[in-house]
Design a protein around this motif. Structure first.
Motif, mmCIF file in Angstrom:
data_model
loop_
_atom_site.group_PDB
_atom_site.id
_atom_site.type_symbol
_atom_site.label_atom_id
_atom_site.label_comp_id
_atom_site.label_asym_id
_atom_site.label_seq_id
_atom_site.Cartn_x
_atom_site.Cartn_y
_atom_site.Cartn_z
ATOM 1 N N CYS A 2 0.942 -1.176 0.027
ATOM 2 C CA CYS A 2 0.005 -0.042 -0.007
ATOM 3 C C CYS A 2 0.693 1.219 0.024
ATOM 4 O O CYS A 2 2.011 1.242 0.554
ATOM 5 N N SER A 3 0.285 2.498 -0.267
ATOM 6 C CA SER A 3 0.889 3.678 -0.337
ATOM 7 C C SER A 3 0.237 4.426 0.715
ATOM 8 O O SER A 3 0.923 5.335 1.328
ATOM 9 N N LEU A 4 -1.005 4.178 0.978
ATOM 10 C CA LEU A 4 -1.854 5.175 2.130
ATOM 11 C C LEU A 4 -2.537 4.036 2.957
ATOM 12 O O LEU A 4 -2.883 2.936 2.572
ATOM 13 N N VAL A 5 -2.694 4.231 4.051
ATOM 14 C CA VAL A 5 -3.403 3.635 4.812
ATOM 15 C C VAL A 5 -4.305 4.142 6.043
ATOM 16 O O VAL A 5 -3.920 5.336 6.401
ATOM 17 N N ALA A 6 -5.545 3.472 6.371
ATOM 18 C CA ALA A 6 -6.356 3.999 7.538
ATOM 19 C C ALA A 6 -6.321 2.808 8.468
ATOM 20 O O ALA A 6 -6.644 1.796 8.177
ATOM 21 N N VAL A 7 -6.297 3.125 9.692
ATOM 22 C CA VAL A 7 -6.294 2.346 10.639
ATOM 23 C C VAL A 7 -7.631 2.327 11.655
ATOM 24 O O VAL A 7 -8.204 3.430 11.803
ATOM 25 N N ILE A 8 -8.329 1.198 11.510
ATOM 26 C CA ILE A 8 -9.590 1.167 12.073
ATOM 27 C C ILE A 8 -9.681 0.484 13.441
ATOM 28 O O ILE A 8 -9.192 -0.514 13.763
ATOM 29 N N HIS A 9 -10.365 1.081 14.566
ATOM 30 C CA HIS A 9 -10.655 0.419 15.648
ATOM 31 C C HIS A 9 -11.689 0.877 16.400
ATOM 32 O O HIS A 9 -12.356 1.947 16.130
ATOM 33 N N ASP A 10 -12.463 -0.034 16.781
ATOM 34 C CA ASP A 10 -14.008 -0.008 17.426
ATOM 35 C C ASP A 10 -14.828 0.908 16.406
ATOM 36 O O ASP A 10 -15.680 1.728 16.800
ATOM 37 N N GLY A 11 -14.757 0.582 15.288
ATOM 38 C CA GLY A 11 -15.553 1.109 14.185
ATOM 39 C C GLY A 11 -15.254 2.542 13.623
ATOM 40 O O GLY A 11 -16.063 3.096 12.826
ATOM 41 N N ALA A 12 -14.016 2.983 14.004
ATOM 42 C CA ALA A 12 -13.994 4.476 13.787
ATOM 43 C C ALA A 12 -12.504 4.191 13.166
ATOM 44 O O ALA A 12 -11.829 3.493 13.586
ATOM 45 N N VAL A 13 -11.862 5.398 12.396
ATOM 46 C CA VAL A 13 -10.866 5.624 11.772
ATOM 47 C C VAL A 13 -9.810 6.380 12.949
ATOM 48 O O VAL A 13 -10.170 7.567 13.301
ATOM 49 N N VAL A 14 -8.997 5.727 13.558
ATOM 50 C CA VAL A 14 -8.243 6.364 14.488
ATOM 51 C C VAL A 14 -6.645 7.099 13.984
ATOM 52 O O VAL A 14 -6.219 7.939 14.701
ATOM 53 N N GLU A 15 -6.437 6.681 12.758
ATOM 54 C CA GLU A 15 -5.439 7.194 12.278
ATOM 55 C C GLU A 15 -5.209 7.089 10.629
ATOM 56 O O GLU A 15 -5.563 5.975 10.380
ATOM 57 N N GLN A 16 -4.758 7.737 9.886
ATOM 58 C CA GLN A 16 -4.572 7.405 8.577
ATOM 59 C C GLN A 16 -3.407 8.395 7.982
ATOM 60 O O GLN A 16 -3.086 9.483 8.578
ATOM 61 N N GLY A 17 -3.088 8.032 6.812
ATOM 62 C CA GLY A 17 -1.960 8.790 6.074
ATOM 63 C C GLY A 17 -1.094 8.012 5.138
ATOM 64 O O GLY A 17 -1.652 6.762 5.055
ATOM 65 N N SER A 18 -0.039 8.387 4.888
ATOM 66 C CA SER A 18 0.962 7.757 3.839
ATOM 67 C C SER A 18 1.321 6.363 4.751
ATOM 68 O O SER A 18 1.555 6.577 6.126
ATOM 69 N N VAL A 19 1.965 5.430 4.030
ATOM 70 C CA VAL A 19 2.413 4.159 4.799
ATOM 71 C C VAL A 19 3.618 4.723 5.380
ATOM 72 O O VAL A 19 3.978 4.301 6.606
ATOM 73 N N ASP A 20 4.646 5.295 4.928
ATOM 74 C CA ASP A 20 5.710 5.855 5.212
ATOM 75 C C ASP A 20 5.592 6.694 6.493
ATOM 76 O O ASP A 20 6.287 6.454 7.698
ATOM 77 N N ASP A 21 4.762 7.579 6.430
ATOM 78 C CA ASP A 21 4.339 8.182 7.687
ATOM 79 C C ASP A 21 4.064 7.379 8.987
ATOM 80 O O ASP A 21 4.318 7.682 10.188
ATOM 81 N N ILE A 22 3.062 6.550 8.681
ATOM 82 C CA ILE A 22 2.585 5.820 9.802
ATOM 83 C C ILE A 22 3.497 4.894 10.466
ATOM 84 O O ILE A 22 3.485 4.519 11.548
ATOM 85 N N PHE A 23 4.487 4.275 9.476
ATOM 86 C CA PHE A 23 5.693 3.488 10.066
ATOM 87 C C PHE A 23 6.481 4.354 10.764
ATOM 88 O O PHE A 23 7.150 3.899 11.933
ATOM 89 N N VAL A 24 6.744 5.545 10.360
ATOM 90 C CA VAL A 24 7.955 6.290 10.938
ATOM 91 C C VAL A 24 7.246 7.104 12.308
ATOM 92 O O VAL A 24 8.059 7.172 13.428
ATOM 93 N N ARG A 25 6.086 7.475 12.155
ATOM 94 C CA ARG A 25 5.427 8.408 13.163
ATOM 95 C C ARG A 25 4.060 7.876 13.592
ATOM 96 O O ARG A 25 3.152 8.640 13.442
ATOM 97 N N PRO A 26 3.757 6.802 14.041
ATOM 98 C CA PRO A 26 2.679 6.344 14.486
ATOM 99 C C PRO A 26 2.068 7.217 15.680
ATOM 100 O O PRO A 26 2.891 7.332 16.556
#
Length: 346
Positions: free
Chosen positions: A211-235
């Motif tokens: 993937c190039s972009l990602v959304a993280v889902i928890h309890d039915g809501a988006v808790v974080e989204q962005g580029s894969v690079d940003d998510i891996f580097v700065r969760p």
């Protein structure tokens, strides 16, 4: 095909008197055209319900689904069927017909649409070649390996030239090597066909490798989204950090450079992320010379992302509190991302 979700909600009866489960809770999200977009969440997070809403298999209780700015969640009858036929779906368990050959499975959606037999034969041959199984056209499904079955499932999903491809845990039933080959195939197909691909998964490896972009889902809501690079580097959330922590488990193979290797099950109070060229610099050696601190490396490895590499170390730092604080500030000044781990028993 750009997909936009606006305030989607979906609630189910829990089976207990007076109680409901809100599987999708006010999700708004934009999935850009011609990208591979990941939706990751643990079991029960709501990701499968979300993909059913986005792919028009179910209607939301409220909110809207828009394709290229046009609302589609309220389509009815013939218009809904026509729109669904331009959506490809790949599933974890392949969902192939055991009574049909490999080619027969690919031909099925074309037959439903009334495509002439001559065109079905041509299109089926094209797709078998695309997924690298031209020599398996007449093979019974029972004779195919898991990876081959998923390739046939991919070919079937592409039969009607969809503009969106949904992959619902498409690699969960496959071994790591086969998973990588399937992800490589999906990336190649996405580029060739300019598809919008949505990958639903609980595996951070899939997000990293495809993937190039990602959304993280928890309890039915988006808790974080962005580029894969940003998510891996700065969760930004504990949920995402938990997914990344999964990658720090002992590697099945020490030659797998995309896994972190942990050689100590103790400690690791700090996670350091070295971005790009920083992975080649002796930062910790400089740290030890500059400050009255000692450190112990508990795990390490390099993740290869889409645009750069990220080195990750799990370490403990020992010394006076003030000196440790100065050392951590030095690391941040050097461009190192520093995260302090929560205690496991906290």
């Amino acid at each position: 095909m750009t997909i936009r979700l606006e305030n989607l909600r979906k609630t189910y009866d829990s089976g207990k008197a007076g109680k409901e489960v809100r599987a999708v809770n006010d999700i708004s999200l934009e999935i850009p055209s011609n990208k591979i977009f990941g939706i990751i969440g643990k079991s029960g997070a709501g990701k499968s319900t979300l993909v059913r809403l986005v792919s028009l298999l179910e209607r939301p209780d409220s909110g809207e689904v828009l394709y290229d700015g046009q609302r589609v969640d309220n389509l009815k009858d013939a218009a809904l069927i026509a729109r669904r036929r331009r959506i490809g779906m790949i599933f974890q368990n392949f969902n192939l017909f055991s009574s049909r050959t490999a080619a027969g499975n690919i031909a099925y959606p074309l037959e439903i649409c009334g495509t002439p037999k001559s065109k079905i034969q041509v299109r089926t041959a094209e797709l078998l070649d695309l997924v690298g199984l031209s020599d398996r056209a007449d093979a019974p499904i029972s004779t195919l390996s898991g990876g081959q079955k998923q390739r046939i499932a991919i070919a079937r999903a592409l039969a009607n030239n969809p503009d969106i491809l949904f992959c619902d845990e498409a690699t969960s039933a496959l071994d790591p090597q086969t998973t990588l080959s399937i992800l490589n195939l999906i990336r190649e197909i996405q580029k060739k066909m300019n598809l919008t691909v949505v990958m639903i998964t609980h595996q951070m490896e899939v997000v990293r490798d495809a993937c190039s972009l990602v959304a993280v889902i928890h309890d039915g809501a988006v808790v974080e989204q962005g580029s894969v690079d940003d998510i891996f580097v700065r969760p930004q959330t504990d949920v995402t950090r938990d997914f990344l922590a999964h990658l720090t488990q002992p590697s099945a193979s020490l030659s797998d450079q995309n896994e972190l290797v942990r050689w100590s099950s103790d400690g690791g109070n700090y996670t350091l992320r070295f971005i790009g060229g920083k992975t080649d610099e002796p930062v910790l050696s400089r740290l030890a010379r500059k400050f009255e601190v000692e450190f112990n490396i508990r795990a390490g490895g390099i993740q290869k992302l889409s645009t750069e590499k990220v080195g990750t170390l799990l370490i403990d730092i020992y010394g006076a509190a003030e000196e440790v604080s100065r050392a951590l500030e030095y690391l941040r000044d050097q461009g190192i991302v520093v995260e302090q781990e929560k205690r496991r028993d906290a």
